[in-house]
Design a protein around this motif. Structure first.
Motif, PDB file in Angstrom:
ATOM      1  N   GLU A 185      16.949  -3.009   5.769  1.00 62.14           N
ATOM      2  CA  GLU A 185      16.150  -2.289   6.763  1.00 62.14           C
ATOM      3  C   GLU A 185      14.740  -3.253   6.966  1.00 62.14           C
ATOM      4  OE1 GLU A 185      18.073   2.117   6.548  1.00 62.14           O
ATOM      5  OE2 GLU A 185      15.818   1.742   6.416  1.00 62.14           O
ATOM      6  N   GLY A 186      14.019  -3.092   7.899  1.00 65.82           N
ATOM      7  CA  GLY A 186      12.537  -3.308   8.107  1.00 65.82           C
ATOM      8  C   GLY A 186      12.026  -2.288   8.655  1.00 65.82           C
ATOM      9  N   LYS A 187      10.663  -2.179   8.573  1.00 63.11           N
ATOM     10  CA  LYS A 187       9.965  -1.423   9.273  1.00 63.11           C
ATOM     11  C   LYS A 187       8.627  -1.289   9.336  1.00 63.11           C
ATOM     12  CE  LYS A 187       9.878   2.633   5.952  1.00 63.11           C
ATOM     13  NZ  LYS A 187      10.367   3.950   5.506  1.00 63.11           N
ATOM     14  N   THR A 188       7.829  -1.131  10.486  1.00 62.40           N
ATOM     15  CA  THR A 188       6.569  -1.327  10.388  1.00 62.40           C
ATOM     16  C   THR A 188       5.760   0.102   9.484  1.00 62.40           C
ATOM     17  OG1 THR A 188       6.333  -1.913  12.298  1.00 62.40           O
ATOM     18  CG2 THR A 188       4.308  -1.118  11.820  1.00 62.40           C
ATOM     19  N   ARG A 189       4.937  -0.259   8.708  1.00 59.42           N
ATOM     20  CA  ARG A 189       4.145   0.821   7.817  1.00 59.42           C
ATOM     21  C   ARG A 189       3.636   1.615   8.873  1.00 59.42           C
ATOM     22  NH1 ARG A 189       0.523  -1.289   3.439  1.00 59.42           N
ATOM     23  NH2 ARG A 189       0.381   1.047   2.786  1.00 59.42           N
ATOM     24  N   ALA A 190       4.204   2.846   8.797  1.00 57.94           N
ATOM     25  CA  ALA A 190       3.543   4.114   9.702  1.00 57.94           C
ATOM     26  C   ALA A 190       2.133   4.131   9.208  1.00 57.94           C
ATOM     27  CB  ALA A 190       4.482   5.335   9.405  1.00 57.94           C
ATOM     28  N   SER A 191       1.704   4.375   7.957  1.00 56.23           N
ATOM     29  CA  SER A 191       0.424   4.426   7.493  1.00 56.23           C
ATOM     30  C   SER A 191      -0.595   3.380   7.803  1.00 56.23           C
ATOM     31  CB  SER A 191       0.154   4.959   6.130  1.00 56.23           C
ATOM     32  OG  SER A 191       0.772   3.880   5.406  1.00 56.23           O
ATOM     33  N   LEU A 192      -0.168   2.486   7.883  1.00 52.67           N
ATOM     34  CA  LEU A 192      -0.997   1.151   8.226  1.00 52.67           C
ATOM     35  C   LEU A 192      -0.278   0.086   8.965  1.00 52.67           C
ATOM     36  CD1 LEU A 192      -3.914   0.819   7.042  1.00 52.67           C
ATOM     37  CD2 LEU A 192      -2.868  -0.374   4.855  1.00 52.67           C
ATOM     38  N   PRO A 193      -0.128   0.232  10.137  1.00 54.20           N
ATOM     39  CA  PRO A 193       0.772  -0.668  11.175  1.00 54.20           C
ATOM     40  C   PRO A 193       0.447  -2.196  10.962  1.00 54.20           C
ATOM     41  CG  PRO A 193       0.303   1.318  12.213  1.00 54.20           C
ATOM     42  CD  PRO A 193      -0.679   1.284  10.909  1.00 54.20           C
ATOM     43  N   GLY A 194       0.997  -3.187  10.972  1.00 53.47           N
ATOM     44  CA  GLY A 194       0.600  -4.637  10.932  1.00 53.47           C
ATOM     45  C   GLY A 194       0.298  -5.250   9.641  1.00 53.47           C
ATOM     46  N   HIS A 195       0.285  -4.006   8.495  1.00 52.34           N
ATOM     47  CA  HIS A 195      -0.001  -4.525   7.366  1.00 52.34           C
ATOM     48  C   HIS A 195       1.109  -4.310   6.154  1.00 52.34           C
ATOM     49  CE1 HIS A 195      -4.036  -3.320   8.850  1.00 52.34           C
ATOM     50  NE2 HIS A 195      -4.528  -3.702   7.880  1.00 52.34           N
ATOM     51  N   GLU A 196       1.095  -5.436   5.333  1.00 51.26           N
ATOM     52  CA  GLU A 196       2.092  -5.499   4.392  1.00 51.26           C
ATOM     53  C   GLU A 196       1.813  -4.420   3.186  1.00 51.26           C
ATOM     54  OE1 GLU A 196       1.502  -7.338   1.122  1.00 51.26           O
ATOM     55  OE2 GLU A 196      -0.421  -6.987   2.045  1.00 51.26           O
ATOM     56  N   GLY A 421       8.532 -11.836   9.533  1.00 51.05           N
ATOM     57  CA  GLY A 421       9.068 -10.875   8.554  1.00 51.05           C
ATOM     58  C   GLY A 421       8.426  -9.462   8.732  1.00 51.05           C
ATOM     59  N   ILE A 422       9.003  -8.476   8.286  1.00 47.94           N
ATOM     60  CA  ILE A 422       8.786  -7.089   8.508  1.00 47.94           C
ATOM     61  C   ILE A 422       8.627  -6.267   7.188  1.00 47.94           C
ATOM     62  CG2 ILE A 422      11.128  -6.535   9.253  1.00 47.94           C
ATOM     63  CD1 ILE A 422       9.569  -4.393  11.020  1.00 47.94           C
ATOM     64  N   PRO A 423       7.723  -5.460   6.732  1.00 45.64           N
ATOM     65  CA  PRO A 423       7.785  -4.791   5.591  1.00 45.64           C
ATOM     66  C   PRO A 423       9.125  -3.945   5.557  1.00 45.64           C
ATOM     67  CG  PRO A 423       5.712  -4.563   6.375  1.00 45.64           C
ATOM     68  CD  PRO A 423       6.508  -5.044   7.333  1.00 45.64           C
ATOM     69  N   TYR A 424       9.469  -3.548   4.146  1.00 41.10           N
ATOM     70  CA  TYR A 424      10.702  -2.562   4.260  1.00 41.10           C
ATOM     71  C   TYR A 424       9.986  -1.629   2.772  1.00 41.10           C
ATOM     72  CZ  TYR A 424      12.031  -4.719  -0.273  1.00 41.10           C
ATOM     73  OH  TYR A 424      12.020  -5.238  -1.627  1.00 41.10           O
ATOM     74  N   GLY A 425      10.501  -0.501   2.894  1.00 41.86           N
ATOM     75  CA  GLY A 425      10.528   0.611   1.564  1.00 41.86           C
ATOM     76  C   GLY A 425       9.171   1.308   2.155  1.00 41.86           C
ATOM     77  N   ASP A 426       9.026   2.491   1.449  1.00 38.33           N
ATOM     78  CA  ASP A 426       7.922   3.518   1.629  1.00 38.33           C
ATOM     79  C   ASP A 426       6.714   2.931   0.899  1.00 38.33           C
ATOM     80  OD1 ASP A 426       9.665   4.803   3.012  1.00 38.33           O
ATOM     81  OD2 ASP A 426      10.153   6.149   1.562  1.00 38.33           O
ATOM     82  N   ASP A 427       5.668   3.428   1.428  1.00 37.71           N
ATOM     83  CA  ASP A 427       4.250   3.208   0.920  1.00 37.71           C
ATOM     84  C   ASP A 427       4.247   3.403  -0.542  1.00 37.71           C
ATOM     85  OD1 ASP A 427       3.681   2.402   3.274  1.00 37.71           O
ATOM     86  OD2 ASP A 427       2.364   3.658   3.891  1.00 37.71           O
ATOM     87  N   TYR A 428       3.238   2.759  -1.354  1.00 41.85           N
ATOM     88  CA  TYR A 428       2.858   3.195  -2.616  1.00 41.85           C
ATOM     89  C   TYR A 428       2.049   4.227  -2.679  1.00 41.85           C
ATOM     90  CZ  TYR A 428       0.648   2.951  -6.946  1.00 41.85           C
ATOM     91  OH  TYR A 428       0.133   3.424  -8.324  1.00 41.85           O
TER      92      TYR A 428
END
Ligand code: N7H
Length: 529
Positions: A185-196, A421-428
């Motif tokens: 899975e890959g998903k845009t970070r909801a809290s910081l879209p466009g950021h890794e 590329g696109i991030p995966y996983g939940d935010d730290y």
């Protein structure tokens, strides 16, 4: 005003959309497919049937352009949605699906695969901790044959498409074990879209692709924003975005002749109906250890602070020095000591800089109504006193600066890649101790017409090297150097230097695939028969 150059016609109705357009969706699924011998004939029929379902570059470019125009007009995301599908085949898959006289036309680095290339790109050796035997995808005996890319604006749409294709694939054979799937899975970070996940804006700098879509009257493959009166307009699509020949990314088109220092001196590699309009795709699942990155930045800031030439430096400064940009995307080159959020928000100004010469405000095409670039311009930084030579973005794209190994900066154009590329996983979340061990990172994807000139070169020759392209240490963000320690040497404004050692890596490979993204014709006439 410089005379416009002829533009190659690019057959965008044949080229898969993620290559030249980029899907730019918030939700991505990568379905890795492994097929038993018994299911190969049915798998080929299925591959052929995909030809009409795939999103090709002409359609995706149109969608992206319409979306951007609507967003500018509405000042918010327009209600336009799509679900896109692409497919790519691994070297192992190609050798199983094609007769030898065909697969032998493909690049050997691709055919041999990422396992054979692991040492060259700096992975810890097989058998050692974090070596390729730990990969979830691509380890020995676990190499897939193909990969589907599904990308959508809405989570429900991506999930529905995954269901549909998984079901069809499961029905290809009577035996359930004949087709196995691994889904990433890959998903845009909801809290910081466009950021890794380290917190930095990504996807700012991409090479431009010279050429027109479909016919010599078609739109440009890469949107041009510079006014013809701007002297850089023949070489750049936008500030900091050099125009590369399409053959740097797609097979069968002209590309700059290797080692030539004249960007107009091109060569077109012989192509066949199998290779033409195809591209090589590198996949890496890159796990990011965010707390380790943050504490390394803190350690680096302390070491810099102990040196009077640097004086007090924040951990945020140290992290930005390792990347070459601030979290907002503002480049160090144009914002030396602290972030500049409005600059980061301006996608053109934040990529308008060189290293060995100063930048200047570009002349945009007036009808585009772009705000003038009034941010402080970049100074000459030929010795890395502002943006360190080893900063990630300077390592992998030294821009206008001649390099110690390649010479003329024109040669850097041979090593550009299209990153998707696109991030995966939940935010730290530092407030939640258990959050530190969550698997998060980047589903790294990049396209090029040669893995040897593209990804492999960038890792082996530049990121993992303490000497190249300019010296003063490794790319601390992506450099791997096996399990050996890495270092970076920072140079202060008064030219005194401090070397900081980094005993741990914060980016680790946990999956890998080298793939070929075939044209529509190749899918129908080669992979599908
Ligand atoms: Fe990199 N990061 O967050 O630090 N990258 N990258 N990358 N990268 C870039 O300019 C990052 C990786 C390139 O033209 C930015 O668009 C992370 C690999 C190239 O000036 C940031 C990972 C490779 C560029 C990051 C990672 C590259 C680039 C700034 C892994 C190829 C364009 C945004 C987890 C071998 C440079 C931007 C230019 C930019 C980060 C991986 C290559 C913030 C965290 C494996 C060519």
């Amino acid at each position: 005003m410089s005379a416009p150059l002829p533009e190659p016609v690019v057959e965008c109705n044949e080229i898969q959309g993620d290559i030249l357009a980029g899907f730019r969706k918030d939700h991505v699924r990568l379905i890795f497919i492994t097929v038993a011998d018994a299911a190969i004939p049915a798998f080929k029929v299925w591959l052929r049937s995909l030809a009409d379902k795939i999103a090709y570059a002409d359609v995706v470019l149109d969608f992206n352009a319409a979306f951007s125009t609507a967003r500018r007009r509405l000042q918010t995301d327009p209600p336009m949605q799509a679900t896109w599908l692409n497919v790519a085949i691994t070297g192992k898959g190609a050798q199983r699906l094609l007769p030898q006289e065909q697969w032998a036309q493909l690049e050997s680095t691709f055919l041999d695969g990422p396992l054979a290339d692991a040492k060259t790109v700096g992975e810890p050796e097989e058998g050692l901790p974090e070596g390729p035997q730990t990969w979830l995808i691509g380890a020995k005996g676990n190499e897939p044959d193909a990969m589907l890319i599904i990308a959508a604006d809405a989570l429900a749409d991506v999930d529905a498409a995954v269901q549909l294709h998984s079901k069809t694939l499961a029905q290809l054979s009577n035996s359930a074990s004949d087709v196995s799937l691994h889904i990433e899975e890959g998903k845009t970070r909801a809290s910081l879209p466009g950021h890794e996940h380290f917190g930095f804006k990504d996807g700012i700098s991409q090479p431009g692709v010279r050429g027109r879509v479909g016919t010599d009257m078609g739109p440009f493959v890469t949107r041009r924003v510079l006014d013809p009166a701007d002297p850089l307009s023949t070489r750049f699509a936008a500030p900091g975005q050099p125009l590369c020949w399409p053959g740097e990314f797609v097979l069968g088109y002209e590309r700059k002749r290797e080692a030539s220092i004249d960007w107009k001196d091109t060569v077109t590699d012989p192509s066949t109906s199998l290779t033409r309009n195809g591209s090589y795709l590198v996949y890496r699942k890159l796990r990011q250890d965010v707390p380790a990155f943050l504490s390394a930045a803190k350690m680096m800031a302390e070491q810099l602070g102990e040196n009077p030439s640097f004086g007090p430096r924040s951990a945020e400064f140290a992290a930005a020095a390792l990347v070459g940009r601030w979290p907002s995307g503002a480049p160090l080159a144009r914002s030396v000591l602290s972030d500049d959020i409005p600059l980061g928000k301006d996608s053109f100004a934040s990529n308008n800089f060189f290293y060995s010469k100063a930048s200047r405000a570009p002349k945009y095409q007036p009808e585009l109504g772009l705000p003038p670039d009034q941010f402080p311009q970049a100074s000459v930084d030929g010795f890395g006193n502002i943006c360190p030579f080893a900063a990630h973005i300077r390592k992998v794209n030294p821009r206008d600066q001649p390099t110690a190994d390649q010479g003329s900066s024109e040669r850097t154009l041979e090593h550009r890649i299209l990153r998707r590329g696109i991030p995966y996983g939940d935010d730290y979340d530092p407030a939640l101790p258990q959050s530190a061990s969550v698997d998060r990172g980047l589903q790294f994807l990049c396209y090029q017409s040669s893995i040897t000139r593209g990804f492999q070169f960038l890792m082996n020759q530049w990121a993992n090297s303490e000497q190249f392209p300019l010296g003063r240490g490794h790319d601390i963000v992506i450099g791997q150097n096996g399990n050996e320690p890495r270092h970076v040497t920072m140079r202060a404004p008064n030219n005194s230097e401090v070397t900081v050692n980094f005993p741990v890596r914060f980016v680790k490979t946990t999956g890998a695939a080298y793939l070929f993204s075939p044209s529509r014709t190749a899918l129908i006439n080669h992979f599908g028969v």
